[in-house]
Write a protein that holds these residues in place. Sequence first.
Motif, PDB file in Angstrom:
ATOM      1  N   LEU A  79       9.185  10.010  -7.156  1.00 38.84           N
ATOM      2  CA  LEU A  79       9.609   8.867  -7.987  1.00 38.84           C
ATOM      3  C   LEU A  79       9.808   9.317  -9.437  1.00 38.84           C
ATOM      4  O   LEU A  79      10.747   8.909 -10.103  1.00 38.84           O
ATOM      5  N   HIS A 112       0.240   0.216  -2.907  1.00 38.86           N
ATOM      6  CA  HIS A 112       0.168   0.842  -4.229  1.00 38.86           C
ATOM      7  C   HIS A 112       1.515   0.800  -4.956  1.00 38.86           C
ATOM      8  O   HIS A 112       1.579   0.490  -6.142  1.00 38.86           O
ATOM      9  N   PHE A 113       2.594   1.133  -4.232  1.00 39.14           N
ATOM     10  CA  PHE A 113       3.908   1.214  -4.889  1.00 39.14           C
ATOM     11  C   PHE A 113       4.712  -0.084  -4.765  1.00 39.14           C
ATOM     12  O   PHE A 113       5.822  -0.174  -5.275  1.00 39.14           O
ATOM     13  N   ALA A 162       4.611   9.942  -5.779  1.00 31.69           N
ATOM     14  CA  ALA A 162       4.688   9.764  -7.239  1.00 31.69           C
ATOM     15  C   ALA A 162       5.548  10.871  -7.856  1.00 31.69           C
ATOM     16  O   ALA A 162       6.340  10.614  -8.770  1.00 31.69           O
ATOM     17  N   VAL A 166      -0.072   3.201   0.777  1.00 30.75           N
ATOM     18  CA  VAL A 166       1.071   3.605  -0.047  1.00 30.75           C
ATOM     19  C   VAL A 166       1.967   2.397  -0.344  1.00 30.75           C
ATOM     20  O   VAL A 166       2.420   2.207  -1.474  1.00 30.75           O
ATOM     21  N   MET A 211       0.035   9.852  -1.866  1.00 26.65           N
ATOM     22  CA  MET A 211       0.508   9.173  -3.080  1.00 26.65           C
ATOM     23  C   MET A 211       1.027  10.173  -4.103  1.00 26.65           C
ATOM     24  O   MET A 211       2.001   9.898  -4.801  1.00 26.65           O
TER      25      MET A 211
END
Length: 203
Positions: A199, A26-27, A196, A23, A192
Motif C-alpha cells: 500500500l 485492519h485495512f 502495508a 487484515v 499486515m
Amino acid sequence: MSAFTVAIDGPAAAGKGTISRAVAEHFGFAHLDTGLLYRAVGAKGGDPVAVARALTPQDLARDDLRSLGAGEAASRVAAISEVRAALVDFQRDFARREGGAVLDGRDIGTVICPGAEVKLFITASPEVRARRRWLETGGDTGAESFEAVLEQVRTRDARDMGRAEAPLRPADDAVTLDTSEMSIAQAVERAMAVIAARLGRGG
Ligand code: C5P
C-alpha cells in the motif's frame, strides 16, 4: 481508495481465515471466504454444477457449513471444472470492488485474481494444522480422534493439490508464510507488514 485485492491461499487450517479477517478489519477491506462457496455447493446435494450456477445468499447462510463433513464435500465438488467456472465471476467482481477486498481460498492468486496487488500463501505442517482442527472440534472431549483429523487433513491436501483443475499451489509471486511455529498474533503481524508495504508503494 480504488480496487486493491489481497489474495490469501493455502491448505485447510493453516490460518488463512483468521489472518484474512484480521487484515480486512485492519485495512477496512471487504472479506470473502471462498471456501464457503464450495461448502455451500457440497452441502446442498443434488447436481453440483446446477447448484453452483444457481447459488443463493441463503445457501451461504446455512449454519452447518463449517463442519468437517461439509469441508470434505466441498473438496469433492471443488474438483469439478464446471463448478469452479460457475463461481469465477462472483469472486472476480468481489475482488475488484471499490475500497479493497481480501479473498481467501486455494486458487485466488493463481486463477481467480492473478493480478492481485498482494498474494500470500499461508501454510503449516499437516500435524500442526490437524492439531488446530482437532482442538476446534473439542480435542480430547470432542467426537474426533487426533489421528482421524490428521487423516482427513492429509486426504484433503492430496485432493486439493493433486486435482487437474486449479490445484492448490503458491503463485510464483506469492509471499509464503509458514505458521507452524508462529502464534496467531505473529502471523497476522507478518501478513499486515506485507500489505502495508505494498500500500505504501502507491497501492
Ligand atoms: O477453505 P475451506 O476449508 O473452507 O475449503 C473447503 C474446500 O473447498 C477445500 O478443501 C477446497 O477443496 C475447496 N476450495 C477450493 N477453492 C477455493 C476455496 C476452497 O477448491 N478457492
